[in-house]
Design a protein around this motif. Structure first.
Motif, PDB file in Angstrom:
ATOM      1  N   GLY A 194       0.862  -1.137   0.096  1.00 38.13           N
ATOM      2  CA  GLY A 194       0.120   0.006  -0.127  1.00 38.13           C
ATOM      3  C   GLY A 194       0.922   1.205   0.034  1.00 38.13           C
ATOM      4  N   GLN A 195       2.013   1.211   0.772  1.00 35.76           N
ATOM      5  CA  GLN A 195       2.789   2.247   0.868  1.00 35.76           C
ATOM      6  C   GLN A 195       3.596   2.622  -0.413  1.00 35.76           C
ATOM      7  N   GLN A 196       3.680   1.489  -1.200  1.00 35.60           N
ATOM      8  CA  GLN A 196       4.377   1.716  -2.659  1.00 35.60           C
ATOM      9  C   GLN A 196       3.438   2.332  -3.619  1.00 35.60           C
ATOM     10  N   LEU A 197       2.148   1.823  -3.492  1.00 34.13           N
ATOM     11  CA  LEU A 197       1.110   2.367  -4.447  1.00 34.13           C
ATOM     12  C   LEU A 197       0.906   4.032  -4.136  1.00 34.13           C
ATOM     13  N   LEU A 198       1.286   4.494  -2.783  1.00 36.25           N
ATOM     14  CA  LEU A 198       0.858   5.637  -2.608  1.00 36.25           C
ATOM     15  C   LEU A 198       2.191   6.498  -2.405  1.00 36.25           C
ATOM     16  N   ALA A 199       3.309   6.156  -2.986  1.00 35.15           N
ATOM     17  CA  ALA A 199       4.405   6.619  -2.579  1.00 35.15           C
ATOM     18  C   ALA A 199       4.491   7.791  -3.445  1.00 35.15           C
ATOM     19  N   VAL A 200       4.430   7.602  -4.620  1.00 32.61           N
ATOM     20  CA  VAL A 200       4.452   8.747  -5.618  1.00 32.61           C
ATOM     21  C   VAL A 200       3.307   9.298  -6.264  1.00 32.61           C
ATOM     22  N   ASP A 201       3.262  10.702  -6.152  1.00 32.98           N
ATOM     23  CA  ASP A 201       1.745  11.218  -6.687  1.00 32.98           C
ATOM     24  C   ASP A 201       2.313  12.633  -7.613  1.00 32.98           C
ATOM     25  N   GLN A 202       1.707  12.860  -8.672  1.00 32.41           N
ATOM     26  CA  GLN A 202       2.244  13.889  -9.394  1.00 32.41           C
ATOM     27  C   GLN A 202       0.749  14.695  -9.601  1.00 32.41           C
ATOM     28  N   MET A 203       1.049  16.227  -9.420  1.00 29.50           N
ATOM     29  CA  MET A 203       0.032  17.225  -9.285  1.00 29.50           C
ATOM     30  C   MET A 203       0.588  18.236 -10.337  1.00 29.50           C
ATOM     31  N   GLY A 204       0.204  17.956 -11.459  1.00 32.76           N
ATOM     32  CA  GLY A 204       0.627  19.067 -12.395  1.00 32.76           C
ATOM     33  C   GLY A 204       2.093  18.923 -12.528  1.00 32.76           C
ATOM     34  N   PRO A 205       2.864  20.097 -12.394  1.00 34.22           N
ATOM     35  CA  PRO A 205       4.364  20.028 -12.398  1.00 34.22           C
ATOM     36  C   PRO A 205       5.085  19.515 -11.290  1.00 34.22           C
ATOM     37  N   LEU A 206       4.236  19.521 -10.107  1.00 35.90           N
ATOM     38  CA  LEU A 206       4.762  19.125  -9.001  1.00 35.90           C
ATOM     39  C   LEU A 206       4.809  17.712  -8.776  1.00 35.90           C
ATOM     40  N   HIS A 207       5.942  17.065  -8.314  1.00 31.61           N
ATOM     41  CA  HIS A 207       5.795  15.613  -7.965  1.00 31.61           C
ATOM     42  C   HIS A 207       5.870  15.489  -6.297  1.00 31.61           C
ATOM     43  N   GLN A 208       5.045  14.460  -5.972  1.00 37.60           N
ATOM     44  CA  GLN A 208       5.042  14.197  -4.382  1.00 37.60           C
ATOM     45  C   GLN A 208       5.619  12.774  -3.956  1.00 37.60           C
ATOM     46  N   ILE A 209       6.217  12.698  -3.315  1.00 31.15           N
ATOM     47  CA  ILE A 209       6.841  11.498  -2.665  1.00 31.15           C
ATOM     48  C   ILE A 209       6.642  11.274  -1.107  1.00 31.15           C
ATOM     49  N   ALA A 210       6.123   9.947  -0.655  1.00 25.12           N
ATOM     50  CA  ALA A 210       5.927   9.985   0.431  1.00 25.12           C
ATOM     51  C   ALA A 210       6.321   8.599   1.044  1.00 25.12           C
ATOM     52  N   LEU A 211       6.737   8.814   2.325  1.00 19.59           N
ATOM     53  CA  LEU A 211       7.568   7.437   2.906  1.00 19.59           C
ATOM     54  C   LEU A 211       7.443   7.155   4.257  1.00 19.59           C
ATOM     55  N   GLN A 212       7.143   5.916   4.821  1.00 16.48           N
ATOM     56  CA  GLN A 212       6.976   6.038   6.397  1.00 16.48           C
ATOM     57  C   GLN A 212       8.045   4.915   6.675  1.00 16.48           C
ATOM     58  N   LEU A 213       8.862   5.237   7.696  1.00 12.78           N
ATOM     59  CA  LEU A 213      10.000   4.534   8.252  1.00 12.78           C
ATOM     60  C   LEU A 213       9.581   4.150   9.734  1.00 12.78           C
ATOM     61  N   PRO A 214       9.820   2.960   9.975  1.00 13.37           N
ATOM     62  CA  PRO A 214      10.048   2.510  11.375  1.00 13.37           C
ATOM     63  C   PRO A 214      11.332   2.896  11.965  1.00 13.37           C
ATOM     64  N   LEU A 215      11.193   3.391  13.144  1.00 10.63           N
ATOM     65  CA  LEU A 215      12.476   3.878  13.721  1.00 10.63           C
ATOM     66  C   LEU A 215      12.394   3.341  15.462  1.00 10.63           C
ATOM     67  N   ARG A 216      13.546   3.317  15.860  1.00 14.99           N
ATOM     68  CA  ARG A 216      13.601   3.048  17.564  1.00 14.99           C
ATOM     69  C   ARG A 216      14.466   4.169  18.037  1.00 14.99           C
ATOM     70  N   LEU A 217      13.915   4.794  18.828  1.00 13.03           N
ATOM     71  CA  LEU A 217      14.791   5.879  19.236  1.00 13.03           C
ATOM     72  C   LEU A 217      15.240   5.593  20.861  1.00 13.03           C
TER      73      LEU A 217
END
Length: 589
Positions: free
Chosen positions: A449-472
Motif C-alpha cells: 500500500g505504501q508503494q502504491l501511494l509513494a509517488v503522486d504527480q500534481m501538474g508540474p509538482l511531484h510528491q513522494i511519501a515514505l513511512q519508516l519504522p524507527l527506534r529511538l
C-alpha cells in the motif's frame, strides 16, 4: 490530535483538490455558482472552481449530475438532470437511484451507498466503477464506511479495483503502523523460536529490525561525568561540577579534591574489585602488582578512568553507569539523579553560563551525527538511506531490471535476500506457524500500500511519501517523510527548491510535524506541536543547526514553533498544501 498515519489520505485529498482528470463515461455532481456572458458559468466540483460553457438550461446555486461524453480538448459534459428533466421528473430522479437507473444497475443498498458517498466527496465514477466496486466490497467483506473510503482512494488515484490493491490500501489507511507491526511479528517469532525454520526466520528478522535503531550518543549522566573529568575546557569542567552537585551525586560542601580522593579509595577497595574489573576490563590483570593504583594521584586516576566507562544506551551500558555512580556515591539513586538532570533542561534560563554550556554539550553528544568520510553524509542520514534500502521498497523494480537484463543476455544474478519485503515473501513458503505467516502477510499488504501511494504527480509538482519504522532508545515510533517539488532532468526532486514534511511521534514532545521549505538553498523551518515551545532546545540547537546547514551550502532563514491549539494550523493537519484554482474555459456542458 495529529493523525500522523493518515498522511496518505491527505495526499489523496491534496491531489484531488488541485486537479481533476475527466474520462468518458464518468459521472459526478457539480454546482452551478454563477453565470458570465457568452454562455459561460462557474462550476464547483468539490474544492475546484471550473469554467464551463453551457448549452443547456441550468440554474445558479443548484447541483446537477454530469456525465463526461468526451475528453478531447475541452471536455464535453452531458447533464443527466437539467431543468427540463427536473420539471417532468419526481425528486427521486435527482438521487443516487436516478444515476443507477441511468446506468442500468440494480438499486441495491451497496450500489446506492457507493453512489451517494462518491457524489458527496466529488469523486467522478463510471458504471464499471460502481459494479466492480460493489463486487469488490462484497469479496473483501468490507461494505462499511471504511471499505468505501478505501474504494474511494483507489478511484481517486486511478488504481485497479482488485482485491490485492484494496487490501494494500486498507492496510495503510486502517492497519497498524509499520513499527508496531514489526514489533508484534518479532514477539510472535520469538515465542516460537524453538522451531528450526522459525529460528532462521527470527535471526533474519532481527537483522532488519536492527536497521530501525537510531544510534544513540550515550547517557547524559555519563557525559556529565566525562566533562567533569576533562580540564581542557575550564568553563565546561566547572559547569559539570556544579551540575553534579545539583543532581545530588556530589556533596554540595565537598571540594573537587575530596571527590577525586573518595573515588580513588572506592576503586582500590578490595570489596569493589569485581565492579572495577567490569567497568575497566583493562585493569583485570593489573592487581597482580604490574600497576599500583594506590600510587597514582587521585585526580590523575579520576581523569584516566571516568572517560573510559561505556556510554552506550544498551542494558549493559546502563548497568555500567549505575556501577560507576555507586563508586562515586554509595547512596546514589541513578533513576532519581537522571530525573533531576532531565528537569534541569526545563530550568535552562535559571542556570549559570558554565552550566548552560554543559547542557548544550550534553544535548549535542546525545545524538552522534558526524559526517561519514567515505559517504559524505552524516551517520543518521546514512542509516536512513540504508533503512529505505533494507525495507525493499524498490524490490519489484530490482526484479524487473533483473528480468530485463536476462532477456538481453546479461549475467545478472538474482538479488540477495537482504530486503525485508523479500524475507516476508519467503516466509509464506517456509514451515512457520500460521500466526507468523498472518502477521507477515499483514506487513506485506501495508508495504505494498505504501508503494502504491509513494509517488503522486500534481501538474508540474511531484510528491513522494515514505513511512519508516524507527527506534529511538527504547521508544518505538514511525517517521513519515513527504517531499514535494519539481523534478530535475535526472528525475530527482530538486533539493534547492522543494518542500519536505516530517510527521513523527516523539517520547517527550509526542506528535510533531516539521515543515521545511527550501528556495534557492534558503531554508525555512516550522514545527507544529501541541506542547509549549521548548526554549532550551531552540536556544541551544539553533546555532548548531545553522552551522550544519552552512556546511552543506544551505542557509537557515527562520525557525519557528507553533502550538497547534493556538495556531490556525488545524487545516494543515489534513491538507498541508494550498489549493489551486483553475481559470479559463475548462469544460463544455
Amino acid at each position: 490530535m495529529i493523525t500522523v498515519d493518515s498522511l496518505y489520505g491527505r495526499n489523496v485529498q491534496s491531489s484531488q483538490a488541485k486537479s481533476i482528470q475527466l474520462k468518458p463515461g464518468q459521472v459526478f455532481q457539480g454546482q452551478i455558482q454563477k453565470f458570465f456572458p457568452h454562455q459561460l458559468a462557474a462550476l464547483r466540483i468539490g474544492q475546484l472552481s471550473l469554467t464551463a460553457k453551457l448549452q443547456v438550461a441550468l440554474t445558479a446555486g443548484k447541483t446537477y449530475w454530469f456525465q463526461v461524453e468526451s475528453d478531447e480538448g475541452i471536455p464535453r459534459l452531458q447533464v443527466l438532470d437539467d431543468n427540463t428533466v427536473r420539471g417532468q421528473a419526481s425528486t427521486s430522479q435527482n438521487s443516487a437511484l436516478h444515476v443507477l437507473q441511468q446506468f442500468g444497475l440494480a438499486a441495491t443498498k451497496t450500489n446506492e451507498l457507493l453512489v451517494r458517498q462518491l457524489a458527496a466527496e466529488q469523486v467522478p465514477f463510471t458504471k464499471e466503477d460502481i459494479s466492480q466496486g460493489a463486487a469488490l466490497l462484497r469479496q473483501a467483506s468490507a461494505g462499511d464506511k471504511h471499505g468505501i473510503e478505501v474504494l474511494k482512494s483507489l478511484l481517486q488515484r486511478n488504481l485497479p479495483l482488485t482485491l490485492e490493491t484494496f487490501q494494500a490500501m486498507r492496510a495503510v489507511q486502517y492497519g497498524e503502523p509499520l513499527a508496531e507491526q514489526l514489533s508484534s511479528l518479532m514477539k510472535e517469532a520469538t515465542s516460537h523460536s524453538q522451531s528450526g525454520q522459525t529460528s532462521i526466520f527470527l535471526e533474519a528478522l532481527r537483522k532488519h529490525f536492527q536497521q530501525t535503531v537510531v544510534p544513540q550518543g550515550g547517557q547524559n549522566m555519563g557525559h556529565l561525568l566525562a566533562m567533569f573529568a576533562q580540564h581542557q575546557d575550564p568553563i565546561a569542567h566547572e559547569g559539570a561540577h556544579q551540575l553534579l552537585k545539583r543532581v545530588g551525586l556530589i556533596d554540595p560542601n565537598s571540594t573537587k579534591e575530596q571527590v577525586y580522593e573518595q573515588f580513588k579509595q572506592a576503586v582500590i577497595h578490595p570489596n569493589n574489585r569485581n565492579v572495577v574489573e567490569q567497568l575497566w576490563p583493562f585493569l583485570a590483570n593489573q592487581h597482580t602488582g604490574n600497576l599500583n593504583l594506590g600510587s597514582i594521584e587521585a585526580k590523575t586516576l579520576f581523569e584516566l578512568l571516568i572517560p573510559r566507562v561505556s556510554q552506550s544506551e544498551t542494558a549493559v551500558g546502563q548497568e555500567r553507569l549505575q556501577q560507576l555512580l555507586s563508586l562515586l556515591n554509595p547512596k546514589a539513586q541513578p533513576s532519581l539523579m537522571t530525573e533531576r538532570l532531565r528537569s534541569l533542561f526545563g530550568q535552562y534560563q535559571q542556570l549559570q553560563a558554565s552550566e548552560k554550556q554543559v547542557m548544550v554539550n550534553m544535548l549535542q553528544m546525545s545524538v552522534p551525527n558526524e559526517s561519514v568520510a567515505e559517504e559524505g553524509r552524516s551517520q543518521i542520514a546514512l542509516q536512513l538511506a540504508r533503512l529505505v534500502s533494507s525495507l525493499g521498497i524498490q524490490y519489484e523494480n530490482e526484479l524487473l531490471q533483473l528480468f530485463q537484463g536476462q532477456q538481453k543476455g546479461g549475467n545478472e544474478q538474482p538479488p540477495v535476500p537482504n530486503h525485508l519485503k523479500q524475507l516476508l515473501l519467503q516466509a509464506q513458503q517456509m514451515d512457520l506457524p500460521q500466526s507468523i505467516k498472518d502477521r507477515a502477510e499483514a506487513i506485506l499488504q501495508r508495504m505494498t500500500g505504501q508503494q502504491l501511494l509513494a509517488v503522486d504527480q500534481m501538474g508540474p509538482l511531484h510528491q513522494i511519501a515514505l513511512q519508516l519504522p524507527l527506534r529511538l532508545g527504547e521508544f518505538q515510533t514511525n517517521m513519515t517523510v513527504q517531499w514535494e517539488g519539481r523534478k530535475r532532468e535526472d528525475g530527482k526532486i530538486d533539493p534547492e527548491h522543494c518542500r519536505i514534511l516530517f510527521y513523527l511521534e516523539l517520547e517527550q514532545l509526542q506528535e510533531t510535524i516539521v515543515d521545511m521549505q527550501i528556495q534557492n538553498k534558503v531554508v525555512t523551518l516550522q514545527i507544529f506541536n501541541e506542547q509549549p515551545r521548548p526554549s532550551f532546545l531552540f536556544e541551544s540547537m539553533q546555532p548548531l543547526l545553522k552551522e550544519k546547514l552552512k556546511e552543506s551550502q544551505f542557509e537557515l532563514s527562520s525557525l519557528t514553533w507553533k502550538e497547534i491549539k493556538e495556531s490556525p494550523v488545524q487545516g494543515k493537519r489534513h491538507n498541508p498544501y494550498q489549493r489551486v484554482d483553475y481559470q479559463g474555459v475548462d469544460i463544455r456542458v
